[in-house]
Design a protein around this motif. Structure first.
Motif, PDB file in Angstrom:
ATOM      1  N   LEU A  83      12.703 -10.746   1.178  1.00 39.46           N
ATOM      2  CA  LEU A  83      11.752  -9.802   0.601  1.00 39.46           C
ATOM      3  C   LEU A  83      10.769  -9.405   1.689  1.00 39.46           C
ATOM      4  O   LEU A  83      10.188 -10.261   2.348  1.00 39.46           O
ATOM      5  CB  LEU A  83      11.028 -10.446  -0.584  1.00 39.46           C
ATOM      6  CG  LEU A  83      10.295  -9.528  -1.559  1.00 39.46           C
ATOM      7  CD1 LEU A  83      10.046 -10.253  -2.886  1.00 39.46           C
ATOM      8  CD2 LEU A  83       8.976  -9.007  -1.020  1.00 39.46           C
ATOM      9  N   GLY A  84      10.578  -8.115   1.877  1.00 41.65           N
ATOM     10  CA  GLY A  84       9.686  -7.660   2.936  1.00 41.65           C
ATOM     11  C   GLY A  84       8.991  -6.362   2.611  1.00 41.65           C
ATOM     12  O   GLY A  84       9.449  -5.570   1.775  1.00 41.65           O
ATOM     13  N   ILE A  85       7.852  -6.123   3.296  1.00 40.84           N
ATOM     14  CA  ILE A  85       7.044  -4.909   3.165  1.00 40.84           C
ATOM     15  C   ILE A  85       6.963  -4.262   4.543  1.00 40.84           C
ATOM     16  O   ILE A  85       6.666  -4.937   5.536  1.00 40.84           O
ATOM     17  CB  ILE A  85       5.625  -5.235   2.669  1.00 40.84           C
ATOM     18  CG1 ILE A  85       5.680  -5.977   1.327  1.00 40.84           C
ATOM     19  CG2 ILE A  85       4.781  -3.974   2.547  1.00 40.84           C
ATOM     20  CD1 ILE A  85       4.367  -6.623   0.957  1.00 40.84           C
ATOM     21  N   TYR A  86       7.173  -2.946   4.600  1.00 42.35           N
ATOM     22  CA  TYR A  86       7.255  -2.276   5.891  1.00 42.35           C
ATOM     23  C   TYR A  86       6.596  -0.894   5.821  1.00 42.35           C
ATOM     24  O   TYR A  86       6.653  -0.232   4.778  1.00 42.35           O
ATOM     25  CB  TYR A  86       8.722  -2.091   6.309  1.00 42.35           C
ATOM     26  CG  TYR A  86       9.544  -3.346   6.214  1.00 42.35           C
ATOM     27  CD1 TYR A  86       9.618  -4.246   7.277  1.00 42.35           C
ATOM     28  CD2 TYR A  86      10.248  -3.649   5.046  1.00 42.35           C
ATOM     29  CE1 TYR A  86      10.377  -5.406   7.187  1.00 42.35           C
ATOM     30  CE2 TYR A  86      11.008  -4.811   4.947  1.00 42.35           C
ATOM     31  CZ  TYR A  86      11.068  -5.677   6.015  1.00 42.35           C
ATOM     32  OH  TYR A  86      11.814  -6.821   5.910  1.00 42.35           O
ATOM     33  N   PRO A  87       5.990  -0.431   6.931  1.00 40.20           N
ATOM     34  CA  PRO A  87       5.468   0.942   6.962  1.00 40.20           C
ATOM     35  C   PRO A  87       6.620   1.937   6.983  1.00 40.20           C
ATOM     36  O   PRO A  87       7.643   1.709   7.639  1.00 40.20           O
ATOM     37  CB  PRO A  87       4.671   0.982   8.280  1.00 40.20           C
ATOM     38  CG  PRO A  87       5.283  -0.084   9.136  1.00 40.20           C
ATOM     39  CD  PRO A  87       5.746  -1.161   8.201  1.00 40.20           C
ATOM     40  N   ALA A  88       6.470   3.032   6.269  1.00 39.73           N
ATOM     41  CA  ALA A  88       7.547   4.019   6.148  1.00 39.73           C
ATOM     42  C   ALA A  88       7.378   5.138   7.170  1.00 39.73           C
ATOM     43  O   ALA A  88       6.291   5.714   7.298  1.00 39.73           O
ATOM     44  CB  ALA A  88       7.567   4.597   4.734  1.00 39.73           C
TER      45      ALA A  88
ATOM     46  N   PRO B  52       0.824  -1.212   0.000  1.00 36.81           N
ATOM     47  CA  PRO B  52       0.000   0.000   0.000  1.00 36.81           C
ATOM     48  C   PRO B  52       0.855   1.258   0.000  1.00 36.81           C
ATOM     49  O   PRO B  52       2.065   1.224   0.251  1.00 36.81           O
ATOM     50  CB  PRO B  52      -0.784  -0.105   1.326  1.00 36.81           C
ATOM     51  CG  PRO B  52      -0.490  -1.457   1.890  1.00 36.81           C
ATOM     52  CD  PRO B  52       0.808  -1.898   1.299  1.00 36.81           C
ATOM     53  N   ALA B  53       0.207   2.384  -0.275  1.00 35.36           N
ATOM     54  CA  ALA B  53       0.871   3.677  -0.169  1.00 35.36           C
ATOM     55  C   ALA B  53       1.452   3.858   1.233  1.00 35.36           C
ATOM     56  O   ALA B  53       0.955   3.295   2.206  1.00 35.36           O
ATOM     57  CB  ALA B  53      -0.122   4.803  -0.466  1.00 35.36           C
ATOM     58  N   ARG B  54       2.536   4.650   1.313  1.00 35.10           N
ATOM     59  CA  ARG B  54       3.259   4.930   2.554  1.00 35.10           C
ATOM     60  C   ARG B  54       3.911   3.695   3.141  1.00 35.10           C
ATOM     61  O   ARG B  54       4.180   3.611   4.332  1.00 35.10           O
ATOM     62  CB  ARG B  54       2.365   5.622   3.597  1.00 35.10           C
ATOM     63  CG  ARG B  54       1.941   7.029   3.183  1.00 35.10           C
ATOM     64  CD  ARG B  54       1.249   7.764   4.299  1.00 35.10           C
ATOM     65  NE  ARG B  54       2.144   8.068   5.406  1.00 35.10           N
ATOM     66  CZ  ARG B  54       2.949   9.123   5.468  1.00 35.10           C
ATOM     67  NH1 ARG B  54       3.009   9.970   4.459  1.00 35.10           N
ATOM     68  NH2 ARG B  54       3.715   9.341   6.516  1.00 35.10           N
ATOM     69  N   HIS B  55       4.176   2.726   2.302  1.00 30.86           N
ATOM     70  CA  HIS B  55       4.951   1.552   2.682  1.00 30.86           C
ATOM     71  C   HIS B  55       6.121   1.415   1.709  1.00 30.86           C
ATOM     72  O   HIS B  55       6.088   1.935   0.596  1.00 30.86           O
ATOM     73  CB  HIS B  55       4.093   0.283   2.634  1.00 30.86           C
ATOM     74  CG  HIS B  55       3.123   0.187   3.771  1.00 30.86           C
ATOM     75  ND1 HIS B  55       2.039   1.026   3.888  1.00 30.86           N
ATOM     76  CD2 HIS B  55       3.077  -0.656   4.853  1.00 30.86           C
ATOM     77  CE1 HIS B  55       1.364   0.706   4.986  1.00 30.86           C
ATOM     78  NE2 HIS B  55       1.971  -0.288   5.582  1.00 30.86           N
ATOM     79  N   TYR B  56       7.154   0.727   2.154  1.00 37.17           N
ATOM     80  CA  TYR B  56       8.286   0.462   1.280  1.00 37.17           C
ATOM     81  C   TYR B  56       8.569  -1.028   1.265  1.00 37.17           C
ATOM     82  O   TYR B  56       8.108  -1.770   2.145  1.00 37.17           O
ATOM     83  CB  TYR B  56       9.534   1.243   1.722  1.00 37.17           C
ATOM     84  CG  TYR B  56      10.128   0.833   3.043  1.00 37.17           C
ATOM     85  CD1 TYR B  56      11.181  -0.080   3.118  1.00 37.17           C
ATOM     86  CD2 TYR B  56       9.658   1.377   4.240  1.00 37.17           C
ATOM     87  CE1 TYR B  56      11.744  -0.446   4.340  1.00 37.17           C
ATOM     88  CE2 TYR B  56      10.219   1.022   5.460  1.00 37.17           C
ATOM     89  CZ  TYR B  56      11.252   0.113   5.513  1.00 37.17           C
ATOM     90  OH  TYR B  56      11.800  -0.244   6.718  1.00 37.17           O
ATOM     91  N   PHE B  57       9.276  -1.462   0.257  1.00 38.09           N
ATOM     92  CA  PHE B  57       9.646  -2.874   0.203  1.00 38.09           C
ATOM     93  C   PHE B  57      11.112  -3.010  -0.159  1.00 38.09           C
ATOM     94  O   PHE B  57      11.723  -2.123  -0.764  1.00 38.09           O
ATOM     95  CB  PHE B  57       8.754  -3.658  -0.770  1.00 38.09           C
ATOM     96  CG  PHE B  57       8.756  -3.187  -2.193  1.00 38.09           C
ATOM     97  CD1 PHE B  57       9.722  -3.620  -3.102  1.00 38.09           C
ATOM     98  CD2 PHE B  57       7.761  -2.330  -2.661  1.00 38.09           C
ATOM     99  CE1 PHE B  57       9.714  -3.208  -4.416  1.00 38.09           C
ATOM    100  CE2 PHE B  57       7.740  -1.901  -3.986  1.00 38.09           C
ATOM    101  CZ  PHE B  57       8.723  -2.346  -4.871  1.00 38.09           C
ATOM    102  N   TRP B  58      11.656  -4.146   0.242  1.00 39.87           N
ATOM    103  CA  TRP B  58      13.031  -4.500  -0.104  1.00 39.87           C
ATOM    104  C   TRP B  58      13.000  -5.831  -0.834  1.00 39.87           C
ATOM    105  O   TRP B  58      12.396  -6.797  -0.347  1.00 39.87           O
ATOM    106  CB  TRP B  58      13.909  -4.611   1.147  1.00 39.87           C
ATOM    107  CG  TRP B  58      15.305  -5.092   0.844  1.00 39.87           C
ATOM    108  CD1 TRP B  58      15.754  -6.384   0.907  1.00 39.87           C
ATOM    109  CD2 TRP B  58      16.422  -4.305   0.414  1.00 39.87           C
ATOM    110  NE1 TRP B  58      17.077  -6.454   0.542  1.00 39.87           N
ATOM    111  CE2 TRP B  58      17.519  -5.183   0.234  1.00 39.87           C
ATOM    112  CE3 TRP B  58      16.608  -2.945   0.166  1.00 39.87           C
ATOM    113  CZ2 TRP B  58      18.773  -4.747  -0.176  1.00 39.87           C
ATOM    114  CZ3 TRP B  58      17.852  -2.508  -0.248  1.00 39.87           C
ATOM    115  CH2 TRP B  58      18.918  -3.396  -0.413  1.00 39.87           C
ATOM    116  N   ILE B  59      13.606  -5.886  -2.019  1.00 36.30           N
ATOM    117  CA  ILE B  59      13.739  -7.130  -2.780  1.00 36.30           C
ATOM    118  C   ILE B  59      15.222  -7.471  -2.856  1.00 36.30           C
ATOM    119  O   ILE B  59      16.007  -6.698  -3.412  1.00 36.30           O
ATOM    120  CB  ILE B  59      13.161  -6.994  -4.198  1.00 36.30           C
ATOM    121  CG1 ILE B  59      11.687  -6.583  -4.154  1.00 36.30           C
ATOM    122  CG2 ILE B  59      13.315  -8.316  -4.960  1.00 36.30           C
ATOM    123  CD1 ILE B  59      11.073  -6.375  -5.529  1.00 36.30           C
TER     124      ILE B  59
END
Length: 261
Positions: A101-106, A58-65
């Motif tokens: 791989l992860g999704i996190y709130p920014a 979602p918006a205002r989240h970031y991910f690392w691949i």
């Protein structure tokens, strides 16, 4: 230039950070790179699809691949801005964060730091450039910001019966969905259905339904102007407060927060 055109160039300089800020509704087809990808999703929604899973960001989240993961990337709506930094991988072994791989709130700090990098848009930046230390510091701080990736993930499968069950759940998401009712509908025992979820999707029936409800809600919040209370009902919640609490547990945002960004 755009991300699709830039893909062959990302790995040209292994010790650099390649910067790309793009507003797009494009599908970036299956690809991989030798650098780690840090991307912040602004004003919309992004989907990352690997061989076995689809991640919803979602918006205002970031991910690392991490480097080497084959993936497909799609921005959900044309308003989405994807702000990406492709990092050298020479020091990735120093922390496990860079291996998954992860999704996190920014946080607001991270958002502003990533936006600052737009001055290097469509460029490789390395130790010979002024302020390269800023990009190094940004990467180094990532493991200290968030340790637990959000579970905004739907598993994929080629199993035909499992696909039929998944489609049924999606079509009846506004209803009470119990393993007893679903197993009866598909002429299976509860034990067999439970085992099928674990074997094919590596997730429990209850966790899959909860994840499906939350991801569907995220898509509706971002892509429509329906009231939050109506969305709560359409994804199976009869109480808007309970929906808001469940949504917060899942995303670390209230539904209204996601819509406001």
């Amino acid at each position: 230039m755009g991300l699709i055109a830039a893909l062959p160039d990302i790995d040209n300089r292994p010790d650099s950070v390649f910067v790309m800020h793009e507003r797009s509704e494009k599908l970036i087809p299956l690809h991989t790179h030798k650098k780690g990808q840090l991307s912040y999703v602004e004003g919309g929604l992004a989907y990352i699809t690997t061989e076995s899973k689809t991640y919803v960001v979602p918006a205002r989240h970031y991910f690392w691949i991490p480097p080497g993961i084959v993936h497909e990337l799609k921005m959900g709506i044309s308003a989405t801005v994807l702000r990406s930094l492709y990092y050298y991988a020479t020091d990735d072994s120093k922390h496990e964060f860079y291996q998954r791989l992860g999704i996190y709130p920014a946080s607001e700090l991270l958002i502003q730091m990533i936006k600052y990098t737009e001055r290097w848009d469509e460029r490789h930046v390395d130790w010979k450039d002024d302020n390269f230390e800023f990009l190094v510091a940004l990467k180094n701080m990532l493991p200290t910001l968030n340790q637990t990736s959000l579970p905004v993930i739907l598993p994929n499968t080629d199993h035909l019966q499992m696909q039929a069950i998944m489609q049924y759940l999606e079509k009846h998401l506004d209803q009470k969905l119990t393993i007893a009712d679903i197993s009866k509908h598909f002429a299976m025992s509860e034990r067999s259905l439970s085992r099928l979820f674990q074997t094919e999707l590596h997730i429990s029936f209850l966790q899959y339904v909860k994840t499906l409800r939350m991801i569907t809600a995220i898509e509706m919040i971002v892509k429509t102007q329906k009231p939050i209370s109506a969305i709560a009902y359409e994804v199976g919640y009869t109480n808007a407060g309970a929906f808001s609490d469940a949504f917060y547990d899942f995303t670390m945002l209230r539904p209204s927060d996601l819509r406001s960004h």
